[in-house]
Design a protein around this motif. Structure first.
Motif, PDB file in Angstrom:
ATOM      1  N   ILE A  28     -48.563  -1.256 -93.048  1.00 15.06           N
ATOM      2  CA  ILE A  28     -48.177  -0.655 -94.334  1.00 15.06           C
ATOM      3  C   ILE A  28     -49.153   0.459 -94.711  1.00 15.06           C
ATOM      4  N   LEU A  29     -50.446   0.212 -94.508  1.00 13.41           N
ATOM      5  CA  LEU A  29     -51.453   1.235 -94.842  1.00 13.41           C
ATOM      6  C   LEU A  29     -51.304   2.471 -93.954  1.00 13.41           C
ATOM      7  N   ARG A  30     -50.976   2.224 -92.665  1.00 19.20           N
ATOM      8  CA  ARG A  30     -50.796   3.361 -91.764  1.00 19.20           C
ATOM      9  C   ARG A  30     -49.615   4.212 -92.247  1.00 19.20           C
ATOM     10  N   ALA A  31     -48.534   3.532 -92.633  1.00 19.46           N
ATOM     11  CA  ALA A  31     -47.356   4.255 -93.130  1.00 19.46           C
ATOM     12  C   ALA A  31     -47.689   5.004 -94.418  1.00 19.46           C
ATOM     13  N   LEU A  35     -47.388   9.040 -94.928  1.00 20.73           N
ATOM     14  CA  LEU A  35     -46.569   9.572 -96.027  1.00 20.73           C
ATOM     15  C   LEU A  35     -47.413  10.496 -96.917  1.00 20.73           C
ATOM     16  N   ALA A  36     -48.640  10.074 -97.204  1.00 20.33           N
ATOM     17  CA  ALA A  36     -49.526  10.875 -98.056  1.00 20.33           C
ATOM     18  C   ALA A  36     -49.836  12.220 -97.399  1.00 20.33           C
ATOM     19  N   ARG A  37     -50.049  12.179 -96.069  1.00 26.29           N
ATOM     20  CA  ARG A  37     -50.370  13.430 -95.370  1.00 26.29           C
ATOM     21  C   ARG A  37     -49.175  14.370 -95.352  1.00 26.29           C
ATOM     22  N   ALA A  38     -47.987  13.772 -95.241  1.00 29.26           N
ATOM     23  CA  ALA A  38     -46.780  14.600 -95.146  1.00 29.26           C
ATOM     24  C   ALA A  38     -46.357  15.127 -96.512  1.00 29.26           C
ATOM     25  N   GLU A  39     -46.448  14.281 -97.547  1.00 23.61           N
ATOM     26  CA  GLU A  39     -45.875  14.682 -98.834  1.00 23.61           C
ATOM     27  C   GLU A  39     -46.843  14.518-100.009  1.00 23.61           C
ATOM     28  N   GLY A  40     -48.070  14.119 -99.741  1.00 22.60           N
ATOM     29  CA  GLY A  40     -49.030  13.909-100.843  1.00 22.60           C
ATOM     30  C   GLY A  40     -48.975  12.477-101.361  1.00 22.60           C
ATOM     31  N   TRP A  41     -50.051  12.067-102.033  1.00 21.16           N
ATOM     32  CA  TRP A  41     -50.162  10.674-102.495  1.00 21.16           C
ATOM     33  C   TRP A  41     -49.117  10.323-103.545  1.00 21.16           C
ATOM     34  N   ASP A  42     -48.617  11.339-104.266  1.00 16.43           N
ATOM     35  CA  ASP A  42     -47.579  11.084-105.272  1.00 16.43           C
ATOM     36  C   ASP A  42     -46.351  10.437-104.649  1.00 16.43           C
ATOM     37  N   ALA A  43     -46.105  10.765-103.388  1.00 14.59           N
ATOM     38  CA  ALA A  43     -44.897  10.267-102.713  1.00 14.59           C
ATOM     39  C   ALA A  43     -45.030   8.793-102.321  1.00 14.59           C
ATOM     40  N   VAL A  44     -46.260   8.290-102.312  1.00 14.25           N
ATOM     41  CA  VAL A  44     -46.482   6.910-101.854  1.00 14.25           C
ATOM     42  C   VAL A  44     -46.047   5.921-102.932  1.00 14.25           C
ATOM     43  N   MET A  46     -43.942   1.880-103.311  1.00 22.31           N
ATOM     44  CA  MET A  46     -43.578   0.688-102.544  1.00 22.31           C
ATOM     45  C   MET A  46     -42.201   0.865-101.912  1.00 22.31           C
ATOM     46  N   ARG A  47     -41.294   1.471-102.649  1.00 20.30           N
ATOM     47  CA  ARG A  47     -39.944   1.653-102.129  1.00 20.30           C
ATOM     48  C   ARG A  47     -39.939   2.595-100.928  1.00 20.30           C
ATOM     49  N   ARG A  48     -40.613   3.737-101.077  1.00 14.65           N
ATOM     50  CA  ARG A  48     -40.668   4.705 -99.976  1.00 14.65           C
ATOM     51  C   ARG A  48     -41.319   4.089 -98.734  1.00 14.65           C
ATOM     52  N   LEU A  49     -42.386   3.313 -98.949  1.00 16.07           N
ATOM     53  CA  LEU A  49     -43.092   2.692 -97.825  1.00 16.07           C
ATOM     54  C   LEU A  49     -42.210   1.687 -97.111  1.00 16.07           C
ATOM     55  N   ALA A  50     -41.520   0.862 -97.919  1.00 14.40           N
ATOM     56  CA  ALA A  50     -40.651  -0.159 -97.337  1.00 14.40           C
ATOM     57  C   ALA A  50     -39.554   0.511 -96.504  1.00 14.40           C
ATOM     58  N   ASP A  51     -38.954   1.550 -97.074  1.00 17.80           N
ATOM     59  CA  ASP A  51     -37.927   2.319 -96.353  1.00 17.80           C
ATOM     60  C   ASP A  51     -38.470   2.808 -95.014  1.00 17.80           C
ATOM     61  N   ARG A  52     -39.687   3.336 -95.068  1.00 19.23           N
ATOM     62  CA  ARG A  52     -40.276   3.992 -93.914  1.00 19.23           C
ATOM     63  C   ARG A  52     -40.509   3.034 -92.756  1.00 19.23           C
ATOM     64  N   ILE A  53     -40.880   1.788 -93.068  1.00 18.79           N
ATOM     65  CA  ILE A  53     -41.173   0.863 -91.977  1.00 18.79           C
ATOM     66  C   ILE A  53     -40.094  -0.188 -91.809  1.00 18.79           C
ATOM     67  N   GLY A  54     -38.978   0.009 -92.503  1.00 25.10           N
ATOM     68  CA  GLY A  54     -37.828  -0.864 -92.265  1.00 25.10           C
ATOM     69  C   GLY A  54     -37.945  -2.263 -92.848  1.00 25.10           C
ATOM     70  N   TYR A  55     -38.765  -2.417 -93.902  1.00 27.45           N
ATOM     71  CA  TYR A  55     -38.835  -3.690 -94.614  1.00 27.45           C
ATOM     72  C   TYR A  55     -38.066  -3.564 -95.916  1.00 27.45           C
ATOM     73  N   THR A  57     -38.220  -3.822-100.005  1.00 23.58           N
ATOM     74  CA  THR A  57     -39.306  -3.577-100.950  1.00 23.58           C
ATOM     75  C   THR A  57     -39.970  -4.902-101.341  1.00 23.58           C
ATOM     76  N   ASN A  58     -39.149  -5.928-101.541  1.00 23.15           N
ATOM     77  CA  ASN A  58     -39.711  -7.249-101.882  1.00 23.15           C
ATOM     78  C   ASN A  58     -40.693  -7.743-100.828  1.00 23.15           C
ATOM     79  N   TYR A  59     -40.357  -7.517 -99.564  1.00 21.82           N
ATOM     80  CA  TYR A  59     -41.217  -7.951 -98.476  1.00 21.82           C
ATOM     81  C   TYR A  59     -42.568  -7.234 -98.560  1.00 21.82           C
ATOM     82  N   ALA A  60     -42.525  -5.929 -98.846  1.00 19.80           N
ATOM     83  CA  ALA A  60     -43.764  -5.153 -98.956  1.00 19.80           C
ATOM     84  C   ALA A  60     -44.638  -5.694-100.095  1.00 19.80           C
ATOM     85  N   TYR A  61     -43.999  -6.134-101.170  1.00 21.13           N
ATOM     86  CA  TYR A  61     -44.753  -6.681-102.313  1.00 21.13           C
ATOM     87  C   TYR A  61     -45.475  -7.980-101.973  1.00 21.13           C
ATOM     88  N   ARG A  62     -45.085  -8.633-100.860  1.00 20.30           N
ATOM     89  CA  ARG A  62     -45.832  -9.824-100.452  1.00 20.30           C
ATOM     90  C   ARG A  62     -47.214  -9.454 -99.949  1.00 20.30           C
TER      91      ARG A  62
END
Lengths: 202, 202
Positions: A28-31, A35-44, A46-55, A57-62
């Motif tokens: 998750i941290l790598r993703a 994401l931050a490098r590509a679009e800036g930290w504003d883009a980071v 939970m939803r965007r991260l979950a989308d990105r790694i195929g989880y 959002t609820n799973y990411a919140y664990r």
């Protein structure tokens, strides 16, 4: 019941679960950093991260309480790595200061989060003690026991100021030039004989 | 046709319109700063501002292109006032540096916007030249003609670093102590005799 002398089975499976948990956090941290490098930290988010790694959002919140928790992980890891880099950079104050500056220039995205620069909001109250290790490395290099020695703050402030002004393009000079500016300030500071403190009220 | 020697009527009404326009802009900026002080710069949006001063959002857009335009007005005004404060603070480098630090401590909300600190995002590309006047005041105090003299950048970086680290509570010392840290660095810098530049490639 587990026979004596044998590893209880729950411990092994707990170890495995903990390893898997650490791996997922790392993923998750790598993703987040990508994401931050590509679009800036504003883009980071939970939803965007979950989308990105195929989880989901609820799973990411664990794994993380939310966006701030993820940023905080970068702050903590960043300060640990910064202090390590400074410690292994050499034993002189000059080497420690130069390693500090290199870190800020090599990882501008992480440095931004560590110091709440460039639109990144990290709750300051949560990160007050982060960075103490940086001061400790400078104290060691100076050979002083007091972690509040004024010269530590002055070296840190100059290094941070150079990195921060450079990051917002207010100091558009190259890396070698930034190093010369920092080295000159550290040299001047080291050249001045230390007077005994005259009842400094701190 | 306007008789010669008399102010043409359109000019008078234009003057009035311009005065009213300036007053409305000032009113919007005052409301923005109040909102920022109460809830942080994140809360400053065109809608919130319009609500606050009883205008329609569309009306507010006649005066500012949007939130970024309002922040930019604070950046520009902040740097003009900072340079003025430094200039009137005295003619010595020490006085100029001390005035810089006082400004940062007295107006932390504005300083935050000027340097994109603490979660405030101001497009860096739009504010690259802002702050040149700060360097010019230090250059005058140093008695150097070169606006890129290394000592200017070093003083600015140290003052900014102290203010920025203090703002995020990484340097929890009082105002007098911050001044002592800055004064010590400026003293050290002034004490060192300037060597002739050895082919500095800039």
């Amino acid at each position: 019941m587990t026979p004596p002398g044998q590893q209880p089975e729950p411990s092994k499976s707990r170890q495995r679960r903990e390893r898997e948990r650490a791996e997922t956090r790392t993923e998750i941290l790598r993703a987040a950093r990508e994401l931050a490098r590509a679009e800036g930290w504003d883009a980071v988010s939970m939803r965007r991260l979950a989308d990105r790694i195929g989880y989901s959002t609820n799973y990411a919140y664990r794994y993380f309480k939310g966006r701030d928790d993820i940023l905080l992980a970068f702050v903590k890891d960043g300060f640990v790595r910064l202090a390590d880099t400074m410690r292994t950079g050499g034993t002189s104050v000059q080497a420690a200061a130069a390693a500090y500056l290199d870190f800020a220039l090599d990882e501008p995205d992480v440095y931004q989060v560590m110091y709440g620069l460039g639109g990144v909001h990290v709750p300051a109250a949560d990160t007050v003690t982060e960075g103490n290790a940086v001061g400790a490395v400078i104290a060691d290099a100076l050979g002083v026991a007091d972690p509040y020695d004024d010269r530590i703050a002055r070296i840190w402030a100059t290094a941070h100021g150079l990195a921060a002004l450079h990051a917002i393009r207010k100091l558009p000079v190259d890396r070698a030039h930034l190093h010369r500016l920092l080295a000159a300030s550290v040299d001047d500071l080291l050249r001045t004989p230390q007077q005994p403190e005259e009842g400094d009220a701190r």
